[in-house]
Write a protein that holds these residues in place. Structure first.
Motif, PDB file in Angstrom:
ATOM      1  N   LEU A  29       0.827  -1.207   0.000  1.00 50.57           N
ATOM      2  CA  LEU A  29       0.000   0.000   0.000  1.00 50.57           C
ATOM      3  C   LEU A  29       0.862   1.257   0.000  1.00 50.57           C
ATOM      4  O   LEU A  29       0.601   2.195  -0.755  1.00 50.57           O
ATOM      5  N   LEU A  30       1.895   1.279   0.836  1.00 55.40           N
ATOM      6  CA  LEU A  30       2.740   2.468   0.952  1.00 55.40           C
ATOM      7  C   LEU A  30       3.488   2.745  -0.347  1.00 55.40           C
ATOM      8  O   LEU A  30       3.443   3.864  -0.882  1.00 55.40           O
ATOM      9  N   ILE A  31       4.155   1.738  -0.877  1.00 52.74           N
ATOM     10  CA  ILE A  31       4.988   1.947  -2.066  1.00 52.74           C
ATOM     11  C   ILE A  31       4.136   2.239  -3.296  1.00 52.74           C
ATOM     12  O   ILE A  31       4.436   3.145  -4.082  1.00 52.74           O
ATOM     13  N   THR A  32       3.046   1.485  -3.465  1.00 52.33           N
ATOM     14  CA  THR A  32       2.178   1.704  -4.629  1.00 52.33           C
ATOM     15  C   THR A  32       1.553   3.088  -4.603  1.00 52.33           C
ATOM     16  O   THR A  32       1.503   3.783  -5.629  1.00 52.33           O
ATOM     17  N   SER A  33       1.071   3.528  -3.441  1.00 48.38           N
ATOM     18  CA  SER A  33       0.454   4.856  -3.344  1.00 48.38           C
ATOM     19  C   SER A  33       1.473   5.955  -3.632  1.00 48.38           C
ATOM     20  O   SER A  33       1.144   6.959  -4.282  1.00 48.38           O
ATOM     21  N   GLN A  34       2.716   5.779  -3.181  1.00 54.03           N
ATOM     22  CA  GLN A  34       3.736   6.785  -3.435  1.00 54.03           C
ATOM     23  C   GLN A  34       4.059   6.886  -4.921  1.00 54.03           C
ATOM     24  O   GLN A  34       4.187   7.992  -5.469  1.00 54.03           O
ATOM     25  N   ILE A  35       4.176   5.754  -5.595  1.00 53.06           N
ATOM     26  CA  ILE A  35       4.465   5.759  -7.029  1.00 53.06           C
ATOM     27  C   ILE A  35       3.326   6.411  -7.807  1.00 53.06           C
ATOM     28  O   ILE A  35       3.537   7.252  -8.694  1.00 53.06           O
ATOM     29  N   LEU A  36       2.083   6.033  -7.491  1.00 55.54           N
ATOM     30  CA  LEU A  36       0.925   6.602  -8.185  1.00 55.54           C
ATOM     31  C   LEU A  36       0.824   8.104  -7.964  1.00 55.54           C
ATOM     32  O   LEU A  36       0.506   8.856  -8.893  1.00 55.54           O
ATOM     33  N   ASN A  37       1.071   8.555  -6.739  1.00 59.57           N
ATOM     34  CA  ASN A  37       0.987   9.989  -6.451  1.00 59.57           C
ATOM     35  C   ASN A  37       2.035  10.773  -7.221  1.00 59.57           C
ATOM     36  O   ASN A  37       1.757  11.877  -7.730  1.00 59.57           O
ATOM     37  N   GLN A  38       3.253  10.239  -7.316  1.00 59.43           N
ATOM     38  CA  GLN A  38       4.299  10.936  -8.066  1.00 59.43           C
ATOM     39  C   GLN A  38       3.926  11.063  -9.542  1.00 59.43           C
ATOM     40  O   GLN A  38       4.145  12.103 -10.172  1.00 59.43           O
ATOM     41  N   ILE A  39       3.340   9.996 -10.088  1.00 63.40           N
ATOM     42  CA  ILE A  39       2.958  10.017 -11.507  1.00 63.40           C
ATOM     43  C   ILE A  39       1.805  10.978 -11.755  1.00 63.40           C
ATOM     44  O   ILE A  39       1.846  11.821 -12.660  1.00 63.40           O
ATOM     45  N   MET A  40       0.753  10.879 -10.941  1.00 62.46           N
ATOM     46  CA  MET A  40      -0.463  11.650 -11.171  1.00 62.46           C
ATOM     47  C   MET A  40      -0.308  13.124 -10.816  1.00 62.46           C
ATOM     48  O   MET A  40      -0.906  13.990 -11.465  1.00 62.46           O
ATOM     49  N   GLU A  41       0.479  13.433  -9.798  1.00 62.47           N
ATOM     50  CA  GLU A  41       0.573  14.811  -9.328  1.00 62.47           C
ATOM     51  C   GLU A  41       1.631  15.634 -10.052  1.00 62.47           C
ATOM     52  O   GLU A  41       1.476  16.850 -10.173  1.00 62.47           O
ATOM     53  N   SER A  42       2.692  14.990 -10.513  1.00 67.39           N
ATOM     54  CA  SER A  42       3.798  15.772 -11.074  1.00 67.39           C
ATOM     55  C   SER A  42       4.207  15.348 -12.478  1.00 67.39           C
ATOM     56  O   SER A  42       4.218  16.160 -13.402  1.00 67.39           O
ATOM     57  N   LEU A  43       4.534  14.077 -12.659  1.00 73.76           N
ATOM     58  CA  LEU A  43       5.096  13.639 -13.937  1.00 73.76           C
ATOM     59  C   LEU A  43       4.113  13.793 -15.086  1.00 73.76           C
ATOM     60  O   LEU A  43       4.458  14.359 -16.135  1.00 73.76           O
ATOM     61  N   LEU A  44       2.884  13.308 -14.917  1.00 73.37           N
ATOM     62  CA  LEU A  44       1.887  13.411 -15.987  1.00 73.37           C
ATOM     63  C   LEU A  44       1.515  14.861 -16.279  1.00 73.37           C
ATOM     64  O   LEU A  44       1.526  15.269 -17.458  1.00 73.37           O
ATOM     65  N   PRO A  45       1.198  15.710 -15.267  1.00 73.40           N
ATOM     66  CA  PRO A  45       0.912  17.119 -15.579  1.00 73.40           C
ATOM     67  C   PRO A  45       2.090  17.834 -16.234  1.00 73.40           C
ATOM     68  O   PRO A  45       1.893  18.673 -17.113  1.00 73.40           O
ATOM     69  N   TYR A  46       3.328  17.509 -15.818  1.00 72.75           N
ATOM     70  CA  TYR A  46       4.498  18.165 -16.404  1.00 72.75           C
ATOM     71  C   TYR A  46       4.651  17.770 -17.874  1.00 72.75           C
ATOM     72  O   TYR A  46       4.943  18.618 -18.725  1.00 72.75           O
ATOM     73  N   TRP A  47       4.423  16.497 -18.186  1.00 72.72           N
ATOM     74  CA  TRP A  47       4.515  16.045 -19.573  1.00 72.72           C
ATOM     75  C   TRP A  47       3.455  16.730 -20.439  1.00 72.72           C
ATOM     76  O   TRP A  47       3.734  17.183 -21.553  1.00 72.72           O
ATOM     77  N   LEU A  48       2.227  16.818 -19.931  1.00 73.48           N
ATOM     78  CA  LEU A  48       1.157  17.480 -20.680  1.00 73.48           C
ATOM     79  C   LEU A  48       1.462  18.961 -20.869  1.00 73.48           C
ATOM     80  O   LEU A  48       1.179  19.528 -21.928  1.00 73.48           O
ATOM     81  N   GLN A  49       2.032  19.591 -19.826  1.00 72.93           N
ATOM     82  CA  GLN A  49       2.357  21.005 -19.916  1.00 72.93           C
ATOM     83  C   GLN A  49       3.452  21.264 -20.953  1.00 72.93           C
ATOM     84  O   GLN A  49       3.392  22.225 -21.711  1.00 72.93           O
ATOM     85  N   ARG A  50       4.466  20.405 -20.989  1.00 69.65           N
ATOM     86  CA  ARG A  50       5.526  20.552 -21.988  1.00 69.65           C
ATOM     87  C   ARG A  50       4.962  20.399 -23.405  1.00 69.65           C
ATOM     88  O   ARG A  50       5.354  21.131 -24.320  1.00 69.65           O
ATOM     89  N   LYS A  51       4.060  19.452 -23.564  1.00 65.34           N
ATOM     90  CA  LYS A  51       3.437  19.240 -24.875  1.00 65.34           C
ATOM     91  C   LYS A  51       2.635  20.472 -25.293  1.00 65.34           C
ATOM     92  O   LYS A  51       2.705  20.911 -26.462  1.00 65.34           O
ATOM     93  N   HIS A  52       1.899  21.058 -24.346  1.00 62.35           N
ATOM     94  CA  HIS A  52       1.120  22.262 -24.649  1.00 62.35           C
ATOM     95  C   HIS A  52       2.041  23.448 -24.939  1.00 62.35           C
ATOM     96  O   HIS A  52       1.740  24.283 -25.796  1.00 62.35           O
ATOM     97  N   HIS A  53       3.167  23.504 -24.253  1.00 60.06           N
ATOM     98  CA  HIS A  53       4.117  24.601 -24.455  1.00 60.06           C
ATOM     99  C   HIS A  53       4.632  24.604 -25.888  1.00 60.06           C
ATOM    100  O   HIS A  53       4.784  25.671 -26.511  1.00 60.06           O
ATOM    101  N   VAL A  54       4.909  23.435 -26.431  1.00 59.71           N
ATOM    102  CA  VAL A  54       5.378  23.332 -27.816  1.00 59.71           C
ATOM    103  C   VAL A  54       4.310  23.852 -28.781  1.00 59.71           C
ATOM    104  O   VAL A  54       4.611  24.581 -29.741  1.00 59.71           O
ATOM    105  N   GLN A  55       3.046  23.527 -28.537  1.00 60.95           N
ATOM    106  CA  GLN A  55       1.962  23.990 -29.398  1.00 60.95           C
ATOM    107  C   GLN A  55       1.829  25.511 -29.356  1.00 60.95           C
ATOM    108  O   GLN A  55       1.618  26.164 -30.388  1.00 60.95           O
TER     109      GLN A  55
END
Length: 550
Positions: A325-351
């Protein structure tokens, strides 16, 4: 949505907006002129009313690129083990966000002793799941002391910033608050009024039953998880292969993912319900929302661990479930809160860059690009989710880390990356929020202290269940229960005495505050004496004038 350049049209080419207001497309010129006059006259309620009516879509301050670059250079762009520039964060984002990052840093440092003790403890006794008495005893003291020490550190910071004794100003109604237009009896202003009994009916007849239904559904999902665990265990016992040993972790991983999904879905429902309750003040809205979310998240994340520990009494399964529970929740939170929004933001920045390069207009392209880019950024919704993540992490460590001592070590590793990912999120992924002054972390201090009390009870119960303690009472289990309860009450009493004995404010700050209060009273006395002397002088002058006339 079609982007227009009217917001950038100005007779002064050097003009740089500090705040951007996005209006709906069908707004009339009369409304724009009225809003401009309200802004010039510094009447902030005009923007609030237009937000409520939907005429203004969003309001946000632009990032100061030069100041932001300096902050990034000292904050997260260079990965080194050092303290955060909390004062610089406060200067750019305000006290509320600076306090969150200060608490995140403090909590990470406070976890290090638990991680240092837990690592060798895990390495040497990891096969014996019952040798956790000493670690549980240390857990009891740790969870109490760190929260009391934090209050003193928080007082130091907010005193330095000048917000420690900040007086609460009168709160304006929330933008989403609605009701029949009337006169506020306190302020005398014309504003929407909503009967309190209607709000109470909505809370107790709709919101409360809905929360109870969600809690029941969470427990139902938990029982499905235990059925999956039993199926995986029976399959492994029949075959005994390497593949089935890996399969033992699959139910916990699936359950951890389901927990995260349920937490996020419930969050949306809780926000909708709390808005529907129509609270007048933002503080009341936040308190009701936090209560709803904390109750559900606590049950959803920890109910299975309590069931395993005190009903099944399976320490091996408890360790496996807690780790997953601890490790899985930490990995999911890092992906959903930072990595995915940052990737989408970089993609929008190029446009956006492509649109700006294709634009042939006599405007400041850099400013245009910044406005368009930040307009599409996500809105920072406050520190709620950030504190909630730390609250659940504190629960995993303080409640059951005695059976999985590596929990604190994984929490430390997560928080080192959390500092940088949250900093990246604030600087490059989300709009710059308006600065908000704060004297402390608010209701979250009470939430962490409540979790600390629960951890005392939990760790005492785990100590009472350990084979070492049970061996001392081979005949009478009733004596064991009575002693455990007595020790638990004594520790709770000690905890509250310790909280009372450790002042929330350091002595030097207490002395400075007392001196400021004394100086303000002396200044008030001198002002009163001066006013009395002037009145006496005026009366004497009038008396002499009357005598001369007589």
């Amino acid at each position: 949505m079609k982007v227009t350049l009217s917001a950038l049209d100005t007779c002064e080419s050097s003009f740089t907006p500090l705040v951007v207001l996005e209006l709906a497309q069908d707004v009339k010129e009369e409304t724009k002129e009225w809003l401009k006059n309200r802004i010039i006259s510094k009447k902030e309620d005009g923007v609030r009313r237009l937000l409520t009516s939907g005429i203004v879509i969003q309001v946000f301050p632009l990032h100061d690129n030069e100041a932001l670059k300096k902050l990034e250079d000292t904050w997260y762009t260079r990965f080194t083990l050092k303290y955060q520039p909390i004062d610089h964060i406060r200067g750019y984002f305000g006290e509320t966000i600076a306090l969150y990052f200060g608490f995140l840093e403090y909590f990470t440092v406070a976890l290090i002793p638990m991680a240092v003790i837990g690592l060798p403890y895990y390495l040497f006794v990891w096969e014996d799941y019952d040798k956790y008495v000493i670690f549980a005893s240390f857990n009891l003291i740790w969870s109490t002391v760190i929260l009391e020490v934090w209050k003193r550190g928080c007082a130091n910071m907010t005193y330095r910033w000048g917000t420690l004794v900040m007086k609460r100003q009168f709160e304006e109604p929330r933008p989403g608050f609605h009701g029949v237009l009337g006169i506020n009896p306190v302020t005398g202003r014309k504003e929407p009024l909503y009967p309190s009994y209607k709000r109470q009916l909505r809370i107790y007849l709709v919101s409360l039953p809905f929360v109870c239904l969600c809690l029941y559904f969470s427990l139902y999902v938990m029982m499905i998880y235990f059925d999956m665990e039993a199926w995986a265990l029976s399959l492994h016992e029949k075959s005994g292969s390497e593949w089935t040993s890996v399969l033992l972790y699959v139910p916990s991983i699936i359950y951890a993912i389901v927990i995260e999904i349920m937490n996020r879905l419930y969050r949306y429902a809780a926000e909708f319900l709390t808005s529907w309750e129509n609270h007048r003040l933002e503080s009341a809205y936040q308190n009701h929302l936090i209560l709803k979310v904390l109750v559900f998240n606590f049950l959803n994340c920890f109910a299975s661990l309590f069931y395993i520990a005190f009903v099944l009494r399976d320490m091996k399964l408890l360790r496996q479930s807690l780790a997953t529970l601890l490790i899985t929740s930490q990995i999911l939170n890092q992906i959903m809160e930072s990595l995915l929004p940052y990737w989408l933001q970089r993609k929008h920045h190029v446009q956006v860059k492509r649109k700006v390069q294709a634009l042939k207009a006599d405007i400041d392209a850099t400013l245009y690009e910044q406005v368009v880019l930040e307009k599409e950024m996500g809105t920072y919704l406050g520190t709620f989710d950030d504190y909630l993540e730390l609250f659940l992490q504190f629960g995993y460590v303080s409640l059951f880390s005695c059976v999985y001592p590596l929990a604190a070590a994984f929490a430390v590793l997560n928080n080192f990356t959390e500092v940088n990912s949250d900093a990246l999120k604030m600087c490059r992924v989300l709009k710059r929020p308006f600065s908000e002054p704060s004297a402390n972390i608010g209701v979250w201090q009470l939430a962490f202290e409540t979790m600390s009390v629960i951890s005392v009870v939990t760790n005492c119960a785990l100590i009472g269940m350990s084979p070492q303690v049970n061996a001392l009472f081979p005949e009478s289990k009733l004596d064991l229960v009575l002693i455990v309860v007595a020790v638990e009450h004594a520790l709770l009493a000690f905890k509250f005495i310790l909280a009372f004995a450790i002042p929330d404010k350091p002595r030097h700050i207490q002395m400075k505050l007392a001196r400021l209060e004394f100086e303000s009273l002396e200044a008030l006395k001198q002002q009163q004496m001066k006013l009395m002397a002037e009145n006496l002088k005026e009366e004497s002058r009038e008396g002499r004038k009357e005598e001369e006339e007589a």
